[in-house]
Design a protein around this motif. Structure first.
Motif: not given
Length: 145
Positions: A44, A107-112, A114
């Motif tokens: 995160n 993608p949402a997990w990837r943004r959270l 990175p």
């Protein structure tokens, strides 16, 4: 065959629980510093520290309980009410690992999450491992004792 899957799952989850307990007691492996550990196991962007000792130990305890469940699914066939409770718990555990495994590719997990190396490890190891654990539970739930 189901006994071997249950033992493999229980062993794997026990190791994962032990690792979380180790982190809860302040361990840093596989990193050298807390910041490296955060980047490796959390990923995160806002996280600067590992979760509290209590939270890590609580997660370790939860994973340790999931380590017992494959054995229960395999060996408890008597007492209909108990068997239903074990099956219900098994489905819940399978769902959690399935959701965590799928989440790693969204993608949402990837943004959270990175930060590297977590982002790469998650796609390569963590999420597929969660999917594999969910699949192991599915086999045990479908096979029965």
């Amino acid at each position: 065959m189901t006994a071997a899957i249950a033992i493999a799952l229980a062993s794997l989850l026990a190791v994962i629980a032990g690792l979380h307990a180790y982190w809860g007691r302040g361990g840093l492996w596989p990193a050298a510093t807390e910041d490296e550990l955060v980047a490796t196991v959390i990923g995160n962007a806002q996280a600067k520290r590992m979760p509290s000792s209590g939270l890590c130990l609580l997660v370790a305890l939860a994973i340790a309980v999931t380590a017992i469940w494959p054995l229960l699914l395999t060996w408890v066939s008597d007492a209909a009410a108990l068997r239903r409770l074990i099956l219900l718990g098994g489905f819940a555990i399978m769902a959690v690992f399935l959701l965590r495994g799928v989440a790693g590719f969204l993608p949402a997990w990837r943004r959270l999450h990175p930060r590297e190396p977590f982002a790469s490890y998650d796609r390569r190891y963590y999420s597929p491992l969660c999917l594999l654990i969910a699949a192991g539970y599915a086999v045990l739930l479908l096979q029965g004792p």
